[in-house]
Scaffold this motif. Structure first.
Motif, mmCIF file in Angstrom:
data_model
loop_
_atom_site.group_PDB
_atom_site.id
_atom_site.type_symbol
_atom_site.label_atom_id
_atom_site.label_comp_id
_atom_site.label_asym_id
_atom_site.label_seq_id
_atom_site.Cartn_x
_atom_site.Cartn_y
_atom_site.Cartn_z
ATOM 1 N N SER A 239 0.809 -1.215 0.000
ATOM 2 C CA SER A 239 0.000 0.000 0.000
ATOM 3 C C SER A 239 0.850 1.276 0.000
ATOM 4 C CB SER A 239 -0.920 0.002 1.216
ATOM 5 O OG SER A 239 -1.628 1.217 1.296
ATOM 6 N N GLU A 240 0.313 2.317 -0.631
ATOM 7 C CA GLU A 240 1.020 3.588 -0.740
ATOM 8 C C GLU A 240 1.156 4.321 0.591
ATOM 9 O OE1 GLU A 240 -0.887 5.938 -3.698
ATOM 10 O OE2 GLU A 240 -0.304 4.646 -5.371
ATOM 11 N N HIS A 241 0.374 3.928 1.591
ATOM 12 C CA HIS A 241 0.491 4.631 2.880
ATOM 13 C C HIS A 241 1.809 4.298 3.587
ATOM 14 C CE1 HIS A 241 -0.891 0.744 4.605
ATOM 15 N NE2 HIS A 241 -0.305 1.155 5.709
ATOM 16 N N ARG A 242 2.483 3.218 3.177
ATOM 17 C CA ARG A 242 3.792 2.881 3.731
ATOM 18 C C ARG A 242 4.867 3.673 2.997
ATOM 19 N NH1 ARG A 242 5.615 -2.610 3.321
ATOM 20 N NH2 ARG A 242 6.862 -2.167 5.182
ATOM 21 N N GLN B 35 -3.934 8.945 14.720
ATOM 22 C CA GLN B 35 -4.973 9.968 14.563
ATOM 23 C C GLN B 35 -4.937 10.637 13.193
ATOM 24 O OE1 GLN B 35 -4.060 12.429 17.953
ATOM 25 N NE2 GLN B 35 -5.375 11.252 19.340
ATOM 26 N N GLN B 36 -3.767 10.698 12.583
ATOM 27 C CA GLN B 36 -3.619 11.394 11.306
ATOM 28 C C GLN B 36 -4.228 10.624 10.138
ATOM 29 O OE1 GLN B 36 0.630 12.101 11.213
ATOM 30 N NE2 GLN B 36 0.390 14.236 11.891
ATOM 31 N N GLU B 37 -4.368 9.320 10.273
ATOM 32 C CA GLU B 37 -4.922 8.509 9.192
ATOM 33 C C GLU B 37 -6.036 7.603 9.722
ATOM 34 O OE1 GLU B 37 -2.002 7.331 5.942
ATOM 35 O OE2 GLU B 37 -0.700 7.324 7.708
ATOM 36 N N PRO B 38 -7.164 8.199 10.103
ATOM 37 C CA PRO B 38 -8.236 7.425 10.730
ATOM 38 C C PRO B 38 -8.830 6.354 9.824
ATOM 39 C CG PRO B 38 -8.968 9.657 10.194
ATOM 40 C CD PRO B 38 -7.499 9.629 10.006
ATOM 41 N N GLU B 39 -8.770 6.567 8.508
ATOM 42 C CA GLU B 39 -9.323 5.553 7.598
ATOM 43 C C GLU B 39 -8.515 4.255 7.656
ATOM 44 O OE1 GLU B 39 -6.159 7.698 5.333
ATOM 45 O OE2 GLU B 39 -7.743 8.254 6.736
ATOM 46 N N ALA C 120 -2.733 -3.146 10.954
ATOM 47 C CA ALA C 120 -3.987 -2.422 11.173
ATOM 48 C C ALA C 120 -4.889 -2.421 9.936
ATOM 49 C CB ALA C 120 -3.701 -0.999 11.658
ATOM 50 N N PRO C 121 -4.380 -2.063 8.755
ATOM 51 C CA PRO C 121 -5.234 -2.140 7.563
ATOM 52 C C PRO C 121 -5.666 -3.565 7.226
ATOM 53 C CG PRO C 121 -3.321 -0.753 7.156
ATOM 54 C CD PRO C 121 -3.079 -1.449 8.455
ATOM 55 N N TYR C 122 -4.777 -4.517 7.452
ATOM 56 C CA TYR C 122 -5.070 -5.922 7.154
ATOM 57 C C TYR C 122 -6.224 -6.449 8.009
ATOM 58 C CZ TYR C 122 -4.105 -10.987 6.777
ATOM 59 O OH TYR C 122 -4.193 -12.346 6.581
ATOM 60 N N LEU C 123 -6.313 -5.994 9.258
ATOM 61 C CA LEU C 123 -7.294 -6.529 10.204
ATOM 62 C C LEU C 123 -8.533 -5.666 10.366
ATOM 63 C CD1 LEU C 123 -4.681 -7.519 12.938
ATOM 64 C CD2 LEU C 123 -6.007 -9.147 11.591
ATOM 65 N N LYS C 124 -8.532 -4.464 9.828
ATOM 66 C CA LYS C 124 -9.565 -3.486 10.212
ATOM 67 C C LYS C 124 -10.985 -3.874 9.808
ATOM 68 C CE LYS C 124 -9.026 -0.246 6.300
ATOM 69 N NZ LYS C 124 -10.413 -0.281 5.775
ATOM 70 N N ASP C 125 -11.168 -4.603 8.737
ATOM 71 C CA ASP C 125 -12.523 -4.913 8.275
ATOM 72 C C ASP C 125 -13.144 -6.129 8.954
ATOM 73 O OD1 ASP C 125 -12.577 -2.756 6.517
ATOM 74 O OD2 ASP C 125 -11.656 -3.927 4.893
ATOM 75 N N LYS C 126 -12.334 -7.164 9.169
ATOM 76 C CA LYS C 126 -12.889 -8.415 9.697
ATOM 77 C C LYS C 126 -12.275 -8.864 11.015
ATOM 78 C CE LYS C 126 -12.077 -10.415 5.654
ATOM 79 N NZ LYS C 126 -11.990 -11.458 4.593
ATOM 80 N N ALA D 257 8.519 4.849 1.478
ATOM 81 C CA ALA D 257 9.573 4.147 0.737
ATOM 82 C C ALA D 257 10.652 3.654 1.694
ATOM 83 C CB ALA D 257 10.175 5.083 -0.303
ATOM 84 N N GLU D 258 10.916 4.432 2.749
ATOM 85 C CA GLU D 258 11.915 4.045 3.747
ATOM 86 C C GLU D 258 11.501 2.768 4.468
ATOM 87 O OE1 GLU D 258 14.175 5.959 7.658
ATOM 88 O OE2 GLU D 258 12.448 6.973 6.774
ATOM 89 N N HIS D 259 10.221 2.686 4.818
ATOM 90 C CA HIS D 259 9.737 1.490 5.506
ATOM 91 C C HIS D 259 9.712 0.285 4.573
ATOM 92 C CE1 HIS D 259 7.652 3.382 9.257
ATOM 93 N NE2 HIS D 259 8.909 3.741 9.113
ATOM 94 N N LYS D 260 9.286 0.493 3.348
ATOM 95 C CA LYS D 260 9.246 -0.610 2.385
ATOM 96 C C LYS D 260 10.647 -1.151 2.098
ATOM 97 C CE LYS D 260 4.958 0.561 -0.034
ATOM 98 N NZ LYS D 260 4.333 0.990 -1.307
ATOM 99 N N ALA D 261 11.639 -0.286 2.156
ATOM 100 C CA ALA D 261 13.009 -0.720 1.896
ATOM 101 C C ALA D 261 13.468 -1.756 2.920
ATOM 102 C CB ALA D 261 13.953 0.478 1.898
#
Length: 268
Positions: free
Chosen positions: A32-35, A113-117, A78-84, A37-41
């Motif tokens: 996902s784009e919310h990660r 708090q900055q990315e509640p979605e 968090a994104p992986y688990l948020k729906d189910k 480039a530094e973290h993805k590296a």
């Protein structure tokens, strides 16, 4: 013959559909784009998809990450688990007297708090042994995950207490997944001054003393270039770079630390 081949193809497609679901949503969270480039590296060294698959983390589960720091794994979980599923981040206590703990917690909360979605459903609990110990209701979670924390708990003589707390939070049959800087098995060491490295035997003993049963270990996060004999311990290596630019090319070629990856189960 055609009918047999068609039936086999149908079975194969069903099996692929069953296995591709959770792993596909996990791969999406990792890509996902919310990660940044530094973290993805750092995926090169932390292998998040393989590690979470080894711990059998499903998107319908209740999962705790203990001491998530700045939230490198939280950005995936968090994104992986948020729906189910449900995700707990067992961070430091808001009442802490430690400046580093307070700064880390404040930064993490601000990020949520900055990315509640993405992070609005994250439930932050407090965990600061020996004073604050309940990371979630007893017998309520499917997975407890700890990434490079055991050496910190050993340094304050709280590792045994922490493993008991993690055991209490898990449902019977739940799994504890541990990733930790790995000390050379054949070398004697002082648990507190081993430069951030811990032996697998120590981790297994801690877990068993808390009531866990050993399940399996993996070499997913191994790095055989890591000699474990640096001036500033494991923090000499990336991503900490304790020596800053001194011998940076040398340590960059080594990469991040050699890590054990072990899972334990709470007996039913």
């Amino acid at each position: 013959m055609i009918k047999i081949l068609s039936a086999l193809l149908l079975v194969s497609n069903v099996c692929m559909a069953q296995t591709d679901g959770p792993s596909s949503s996990l791969a999406q969270a990792i890509a996902s784009e919310h990660r940044s480039a530094e973290h993805k590296a750092r995926d090169l060294y932390r292998h998040p998809e393989q590690t979470l698959a080894f711990f059998d983390v499903q998107d319908t589960m209740t999962v705790i990450e203990v001491w998530p720091g700045e939230g490198w794994y939280t950005e995936i979980l968090a994104p992986y688990l948020k729906d189910k599923g449900k995700f707990y981040a067992a961070h430091y206590s808001a009442k802490t007297n430690e400046p580093y703990f307070k700064k880390s917690l404040d930064k993490f909360v601000k990020k949520m708090q900055q990315e509640p979605e993405l992070f609005g459903k994250v439930e932050i609990t407090e965990f600061e042994p020996p004073k604050v110990l309940q990371i979630a209701p007893d017998n309520s979670v499917d997975r407890v995950l700890s990434f490079r924390n055991t050496h910190n708990w050993m340094s304050i003589d709280q590792a045994a207490t922490v493993y008991v707390a993690m055991y209490k939070a898990l449902k019977p049959g739940g799994i504890l997944g541990v990733v930790e800087h790995r000390y050379n098995q054949f070398k004697p060491h002082n648990k507190i001054t081993a430069g951030g490295y811990v032996s697998e035997d120590d981790v297994i003993a801690l877990a068993r003393s808390a009531g866990f049963e050993f399940l399996q270990k993996s070499e997913i996060n191994a790095n055989h270039k890591d000699k474990k004999n640096y001036p500033k311990g494991v923090w000499t290596l990336p991503p900490t770079w304790a020596l800053k630019d001194q011998d940076r090319e040398l340590y960059e070629a080594i990469g991040e630390s050699d890590r054990m990856t072990i899972k334990f189960i709470k007996p039913k």
